[in-house]
Write a protein that holds these residues in place. Sequence first.
Motif, mmCIF file in Angstrom:
data_model
loop_
_atom_site.group_PDB
_atom_site.id
_atom_site.type_symbol
_atom_site.label_atom_id
_atom_site.label_comp_id
_atom_site.label_asym_id
_atom_site.label_seq_id
_atom_site.Cartn_x
_atom_site.Cartn_y
_atom_site.Cartn_z
ATOM 1 N N ARG A 107 -8.939 7.451 18.399
ATOM 2 C CA ARG A 107 -8.150 7.690 17.197
ATOM 3 C C ARG A 107 -8.142 6.505 16.252
ATOM 4 O O ARG A 107 -7.233 6.375 15.425
ATOM 5 C CB ARG A 107 -6.720 8.042 17.601
ATOM 6 C CG ARG A 107 -6.633 9.460 18.141
ATOM 7 C CD ARG A 107 -5.502 9.603 19.092
ATOM 8 N NE ARG A 107 -4.227 9.362 18.440
ATOM 9 C CZ ARG A 107 -3.134 9.029 19.096
ATOM 10 N NH1 ARG A 107 -3.161 8.889 20.395
ATOM 11 N NH2 ARG A 107 -2.018 8.827 18.455
ATOM 12 N N LEU B 260 -11.064 2.528 9.175
ATOM 13 C CA LEU B 260 -11.506 3.617 8.307
ATOM 14 C C LEU B 260 -13.010 3.778 8.345
ATOM 15 O O LEU B 260 -13.538 4.870 8.199
ATOM 16 C CB LEU B 260 -11.063 3.339 6.868
ATOM 17 C CG LEU B 260 -9.635 3.729 6.546
ATOM 18 C CD1 LEU B 260 -9.285 3.294 5.140
ATOM 19 C CD2 LEU B 260 -9.466 5.233 6.677
ATOM 20 N N ARG B 261 -13.702 2.679 8.512
ATOM 21 C CA ARG B 261 -15.157 2.711 8.513
ATOM 22 C C ARG B 261 -15.682 3.320 9.811
ATOM 23 O O ARG B 261 -16.776 3.827 9.889
ATOM 24 C CB ARG B 261 -15.670 1.270 8.400
ATOM 25 C CG ARG B 261 -16.762 1.118 7.385
ATOM 26 C CD ARG B 261 -17.232 -0.303 7.368
ATOM 27 N NE ARG B 261 -16.766 -1.020 6.198
ATOM 28 C CZ ARG B 261 -16.543 -2.322 6.168
ATOM 29 N NH1 ARG B 261 -16.678 -3.043 7.274
ATOM 30 N NH2 ARG B 261 -16.158 -2.906 5.076
ATOM 31 N N ARG C 61 -9.802 5.997 13.698
ATOM 32 C CA ARG C 61 -9.815 6.454 12.314
ATOM 33 C C ARG C 61 -8.421 6.910 11.878
ATOM 34 O O ARG C 61 -7.949 6.539 10.798
ATOM 35 C CB ARG C 61 -10.817 7.592 12.196
ATOM 36 C CG ARG C 61 -11.167 7.891 10.782
ATOM 37 C CD ARG C 61 -12.249 8.942 10.704
ATOM 38 N NE ARG C 61 -12.519 9.196 9.302
ATOM 39 C CZ ARG C 61 -13.298 8.427 8.557
ATOM 40 N NH1 ARG C 61 -13.922 7.402 9.105
ATOM 41 N NH2 ARG C 61 -13.472 8.685 7.291
ATOM 42 N N GLU C 62 -7.777 7.694 12.750
ATOM 43 C CA GLU C 62 -6.423 8.152 12.417
ATOM 44 C C GLU C 62 -5.480 6.980 12.193
ATOM 45 O O GLU C 62 -4.664 6.983 11.274
ATOM 46 C CB GLU C 62 -5.845 8.992 13.559
ATOM 47 C CG GLU C 62 -6.337 10.418 13.576
ATOM 48 C CD GLU C 62 -5.742 11.196 14.722
ATOM 49 O OE1 GLU C 62 -4.568 10.946 15.045
ATOM 50 O OE2 GLU C 62 -6.465 12.015 15.300
ATOM 51 N N PRO D 82 -7.227 -2.046 8.863
ATOM 52 C CA PRO D 82 -7.359 -0.718 8.254
ATOM 53 C C PRO D 82 -8.792 -0.433 7.802
ATOM 54 O O PRO D 82 -9.244 0.700 7.896
ATOM 55 C CB PRO D 82 -6.375 -0.750 7.095
ATOM 56 C CG PRO D 82 -6.011 -2.169 6.898
ATOM 57 C CD PRO D 82 -6.198 -2.856 8.207
ATOM 58 N N ILE D 83 -9.486 -1.446 7.296
ATOM 59 C CA ILE D 83 -10.850 -1.187 6.787
ATOM 60 C C ILE D 83 -11.776 -0.848 7.941
ATOM 61 O O ILE D 83 -12.505 0.137 7.898
ATOM 62 C CB ILE D 83 -11.445 -2.418 6.093
ATOM 63 C CG1 ILE D 83 -10.395 -3.087 5.219
ATOM 64 C CG2 ILE D 83 -12.664 -2.050 5.285
ATOM 65 C CD1 ILE D 83 -10.814 -4.465 4.829
ATOM 66 N N ARG E 266 0.846 -1.209 0.000
ATOM 67 C CA ARG E 266 0.000 0.000 0.000
ATOM 68 C C ARG E 266 0.873 1.248 0.000
ATOM 69 O O ARG E 266 0.581 2.236 -0.649
ATOM 70 C CB ARG E 266 -0.876 0.033 1.265
ATOM 71 C CG ARG E 266 -2.009 -0.944 1.276
ATOM 72 C CD ARG E 266 -3.040 -0.544 2.322
ATOM 73 N NE ARG E 266 -2.543 -0.607 3.691
ATOM 74 C CZ ARG E 266 -2.567 -1.693 4.454
ATOM 75 N NH1 ARG E 266 -3.058 -2.818 3.977
ATOM 76 N NH2 ARG E 266 -2.101 -1.674 5.679
ATOM 77 N N LEU F 176 -5.051 13.725 8.698
ATOM 78 C CA LEU F 176 -4.882 13.726 10.155
ATOM 79 C C LEU F 176 -5.049 15.163 10.665
ATOM 80 O O LEU F 176 -4.301 16.059 10.265
ATOM 81 C CB LEU F 176 -3.503 13.186 10.544
ATOM 82 C CG LEU F 176 -3.278 11.717 10.185
ATOM 83 C CD1 LEU F 176 -1.954 11.228 10.756
ATOM 84 C CD2 LEU F 176 -4.404 10.831 10.682
ATOM 85 N N ILE G 244 -6.093 5.511 8.912
ATOM 86 C CA ILE G 244 -5.491 6.296 7.827
ATOM 87 C C ILE G 244 -4.006 5.960 7.705
ATOM 88 O O ILE G 244 -3.481 5.702 6.622
ATOM 89 C CB ILE G 244 -5.675 7.810 8.089
ATOM 90 C CG1 ILE G 244 -7.159 8.163 8.059
ATOM 91 C CG2 ILE G 244 -4.913 8.625 7.059
ATOM 92 C CD1 ILE G 244 -7.475 9.539 8.604
ATOM 93 N N CYS G 245 -3.331 5.953 8.870
ATOM 94 C CA CYS G 245 -1.893 5.646 8.859
ATOM 95 C C CYS G 245 -1.653 4.282 8.233
ATOM 96 O O CYS G 245 -0.728 4.099 7.436
ATOM 97 C CB CYS G 245 -1.328 5.662 10.276
ATOM 98 S SG CYS G 245 -1.253 7.315 10.963
ATOM 99 N N LYS G 246 -2.523 3.323 8.585
ATOM 100 C CA LYS G 246 -2.334 1.984 8.024
ATOM 101 C C LYS G 246 -2.600 1.980 6.537
ATOM 102 O O LYS G 246 -1.898 1.321 5.768
ATOM 103 C CB LYS G 246 -3.269 1.003 8.734
ATOM 104 C CG LYS G 246 -2.773 0.655 10.124
ATOM 105 C CD LYS G 246 -3.339 -0.658 10.562
ATOM 106 C CE LYS G 246 -2.381 -1.339 11.496
ATOM 107 N NZ LYS G 246 -2.844 -2.683 11.859
ATOM 108 N N ALA G 247 -3.631 2.736 6.088
ATOM 109 C CA ALA G 247 -3.958 2.767 4.665
ATOM 110 C C ALA G 247 -2.800 3.332 3.860
ATOM 111 O O ALA G 247 -2.515 2.855 2.766
ATOM 112 C CB ALA G 247 -5.214 3.601 4.440
ATOM 113 N N VAL G 248 -2.101 4.334 4.419
ATOM 114 C CA VAL G 248 -0.995 4.906 3.643
ATOM 115 C C VAL G 248 0.316 4.164 3.878
ATOM 116 O O VAL G 248 1.357 4.609 3.410
ATOM 117 C CB VAL G 248 -0.783 6.411 3.920
ATOM 118 C CG1 VAL G 248 -2.046 7.189 3.605
ATOM 119 C CG2 VAL G 248 -0.345 6.648 5.344
#
Lengths: 247, 455
Positions: free
Chosen positions: B357, B452-453, B359-360, B448-449, A83, A97, B363-367
């Motif tokens: 956090r 994010l959800r 969600r944060e 991550p999903i 990814r 963020l 996000i970190c995991k998604a990127v």
Amino acid sequence: MALLELRNVSKIYHLGGEEIRALDDVSLDIGAGEFVSIIGPSGSGKSTLMHILGCLDTPSHGTVTLDGIQVEKASASELARVRNRKIGFVFQFFNLLPKLNVVQNVELPMIYAGVSGSQRREQALQALEMVELGNRLKNRPSQLSGGQQQRVAIARALVNNPRIIFADEPTGNLDTHTGEVILALFRRLSQEGRTVILVTHNPEIAAVTPRRIEIRNGRIAEKVDARLAGLDRLAASATPAAAVAGA
Amino acid sequence: MIILNSIVIGLKEIWAHKVRSLLTMMGIILGVTSLVGMAAIIKGMENGMKEAMIAMGGVDKVLTRDQQVPAWQDHLADQAPGITLVDVHALKRSAPLIRLVSPEMSLDDVTISRGDKRSDYSECVGVWPSVLEMNLHTLEHGRFFNDLDEEQARPVVVIGTGIRDELFGKPSEVGREIVPLGETIQIDGQPFVIVGMFQEYIGEQEAKERARAKLEAAQGTSKAAAGPKRQRGWGRRGGWAFWRKNYTIYMPLNTAWVRFRSAGRGTGIPDPRLTDMDIKVADFGRMEDAIQQARNVMLLTHQGIEDFTFETQENQIENINKQIRNARMSGGFIAGISLLVGGIGIMNIMLASINERVREIGICKAVGATGPNIFLQILIESAVIAVVGGLMGLVVSELFVELIGVLTPSQNTPMITREAEAVAVGFSALVGVIAGILPAIKAARFSPIEALRYE
């Protein structure tokens, strides 16, 4: 070999003893440089498909190959690396963020890629220049408009120079005009040779891409022949009607 | 790279939730304060005791004490001679392992006066010159007694600065240092000439304070100028051992005998016994042998009656060390518990924080953040909170120790040690890391999903 290859991919969820097939025996190829939209109503399985294509999730059955990597066998850390290096994500809710400023947000993927500080700053600035936000570096996401936030998110998706950009309803939270600006940006990315995959429920948005993959009940319902569309990519992207006619 | 970033993010998290962070860190702050404070108090005790030990004559000094005769010699009790000069001469001649013998004949309840001034307290003792080495005295002015003074029982004294302060005035009040050599004072009405004066004995703490006061005065920044000199608390500072030593009045032993004891003060019966006979051993390593030798000699002079005993400073040191060890143990225990509680507070807040956090983290995991990346990040955040708390604890402990010094002045001023501070901060970092493990594992496992959800 295609950049992304799905072979007989299924994703099965178990909810209270009931089996839900979010994806049912999907096979799909996406070539390098393609501009594709995945379209379908909510609950159709398009998000699941995107998660699997984007290495956020692994299939229950079947094989996924991304740039020669067997995704379904990879560990969580290996997926994270894929990814990080090969994929850029753009989300409906921007997903920046809130505590970091614009540059720091864009630098985030490079931190995990282990890029050095000065190089990180340089690449982040380049990416932000590209989305025309070079003047808002120190702002927090909350100080930006929706369109600007989405452009920051796009810069973040681009910054590690990935081969594939995934956009999940990228215009869903934007007004029509701003949405068009964002779509134009994706079109430009596609013209520059990146593979762009657009996930949406809106046929009008899907219409900007030469190739559309329609998902219904976890199956691919219809697709536009890639080679046909590719012949007239510029025309197709300019006039949505042409793409439909091409089908 | 990631570590540095995580530290920055951790500091930002603390700053973003100031009140919450402060409450979280409170446990650590208090833990560090109690650890450092406790160590400072113990260090103060230790310093005070060691100084007092030296003021009393050092570790190689052995005290000879009168003792009730043992039960099996009870019938000989009326023949017990007590410790006298006979013992001193015998030891000097027959006990080679004894380096120094210092007989002391103290005069209790004597009145020291000069004109209309009196000293309420004094340590008035008849001694031999060997007392100087025995009790580690330093003669700063004049001379000590000589054999002639001793032989003729001359009325001469050497005094400490405390006596000088009482009878002639303190340098701080008079404005100059008075050296009363040649002056005459009265001891129970008998005139004595001062032939010498000791230096002023002060503890390290007080010496430091005086140096500071002097410096301030020299720079003209002294706060004392605004009003009367403020004395912290009550009583005399600087340690009782030093204080006592400054109230010394020494006269020749023979003088004490001829002019006071032989007249039988109080009881009318002349009393030739010594109040004290201190000895110093020649070789500290052969303390046991030396004491045995002294005992043998003295059993001869006492005709086998064991009406004496020896008391080494070693026993006292052992006692001191034991006390310090106990204090350290209990202090460490209390501080450990507060740090533990602080750690639990951190764990609690980190669990709440990662749930906020999700969600944060998604996000970190998604990127591209891997599980270990997230694990490390949360762990470092937790450690940063703890270390910041620990550093704040150091500041608080400085104030705390200062406060103790003001509230309960004593000779044992608490002293903060660098070691205690290092241990405290190190320990809080450790607590932070341990407290972060569970939340970090939890955060690293977020899919991550799902993350994010999560709304």
